[in-house]
Design an enzyme around this catalytic site. Sequence first.
Site, short mmCIF file in Angstrom:
data_model
loop_
_atom_site.label_atom_id
_atom_site.label_comp_id
_atom_site.label_asym_id
_atom_site.label_seq_id
_atom_site.Cartn_x
_atom_site.Cartn_y
_atom_site.Cartn_z
CB ALA A 228 -0.92 -0.01 1.22
CE1 TYR A 229 5.33 5.52 2.94
CE2 TYR A 229 7.05 4.14 2.00
CZ TYR A 229 6.65 5.33 2.55
OH TYR A 229 7.55 6.35 2.71
#
Length: 307
Positions: free
Chosen positions: A160-161
Amino acid sequence: MLFAHPRRFPPKDRAVVVTGASSGLGRECALHLDQLGFRVFAGVRRSDDALALTAASTSGRLRPLKLDVTREDLIWKAAARVSEETGDDGLWGLVNNAGMCLSAPMECLSPDALRYQMETNLIGHFAVTRAFLPQIRKAEGRIVNVSSGLGRIASPYLGAYAATQFAKEGLSDALRRELRPFGVAVVVVQPGAISTPIWGKVREAAHDILSGASQEVTDLYRPSFLNFLERNERRARSSTTHPESFANAVAHALTAGRPRTRYRVGRDARATSVLARLLPDAVLDAAFDAVVATRRERARESVAAQS
């Protein structure tokens, strides 16, 4: 890290906004730029952080700026305040530093959690840039977007990051090319692992995500993921790259006559860039096998038990 260039823009009286200045790299950057002579507007969300930054400023010039990158009302209020204080001079620099990091197996992450990650690290940067851009264009200034080595190579459990960092790299490239005719430079700073308070927050958020996912799913990932968290935090704690190196890179991006398009801070950030260019996906995938090995063994055990 030292940078040199024959032509420089002196910091004196040039106004800059630094988002996410409450702690970590943003705080170090805001105080360093203040020390150099910039008029720093330091974005914070809480009044106690504003007081702490004001007390830490050695010049007395630093101004805390109430700013939450996920709230457009506060973004536009902050832009109006800076415009009022800078007037015809405009805004020389915007350092888009605010961000957070969710670390979890993608299957354990809810769509809402992914949306929040994107809202903070990508859409928030875009919203801030859009609000301040008329002032930056007036000064023919600089936009500095803080990315990461994970903007080139996505690690397991940081998907996600990494997605936000990949997107931020693309956004920065597009902005750089669109704003060149107006004399506005867009620069990316990619710090590697640096010991800051963010790692404790990453660990807390990771455990919250695991507790909110189904046990059937988390059991597949838990051993290798917890090992990954511990190893990642240990690597950051022992990093030889310090927040001052990041602050120096940002300062160079704001003062160089011809700033680089990208500044990679730390050996790991530079190595990641080289590996992304040289190694095919299959080799990179194999290099990450050790990270997910325990997960794979657990999955096999689960399948065997069900059969």
